[in-house]
Design an enzyme around this catalytic site. Structure first.
Site: not given
Ligand code: FES
Length: 181
Positions: A146
């Site tokens: 993410h």
């Molecule tokens: S940014 Fe979501 S698990 Fe690493």
């Protein structure tokens, strides 16, 4: 015919005492019985010898050149061990605390006298992915799941992760050997 006065509160000291005693005695027996059942369960939950053997690991750092990292497995998790460059250390030390979401100085994340060694649990503090090394906007780690960016001290700098990469319990056994756990 019996009146109800004996059941009214405050007017039945003897009965109340006996009832309290019975209650306590019953509760006591219950605790003993429960204890007899619980003990074997607790005993079964003790880690087996092979699990205990993995609860701490020793790592030889002499094989990790400056600018290189290794990942070792400890208690089922990846642990990153990075031999930081002078540049990475300097960058980490110069970051103002006001820029950090989870403020920690570089010194707080390394052992005194061994600041070239960064040892961290390699699990993203967002949802648990394993970040990639030498990536991202801060010369550190990047979690592509993410988009969390960690700096050269493993501190969260951008993206959804709330916390820095965790530092496990570890100690230096010598200048080139650490014990994790
Ligand atoms: S940014 Fe979501 S698990 Fe690493």
């Amino acid at each position: 015919m019996a009146t109800s006065s004996s059941a009214s509160p405050g007017a039945h000291g003897g009965q109340a005492t006996r009832r309290d005693f019975l209650f306590v005695a019953t509760a006591g027996l219950g605790a003993v019985a429960a204890g007899a059942v619980v003990w074997p369960l607790i005993d079964n939950l003790n880690p087996s010898a092979d699990v205990l053997a993995l609860s701490s690991i020793e790592e030889d750092l002499s094989k990790i050149a400056e600018g290189q990292s290794i990942t070792v497995k400890w208690r089922g998790k990846p642990v990153f061990i990075r031999h930081r460059t002078e540049k990475e250390i300097k960058e980490a030390e110069e970051v103002p605390m006001s820029e950090l979401r989870d403020p920690q100085t570089d010194d707080q994340r390394v052992k005194e006298g061994h600041k070239q060694w960064l040892v961290m649990v390699g699990v993203c503090t967002h949802l648990g992915c394993i970040p990639l090394g030498e990536q991202g906007d801060y010369d550190g780690w990047f979690c592509p799941c993410h988009g969390s960016h960690y700096d050269s001290a493993g501190r969260i700098r951008k993206g959804p992760a709330p916390l820095n990469l965790a530092i496990p319990d570890y100690q230096f056994l010598s200048d080139t050997k650490i014990k994790i756990g």
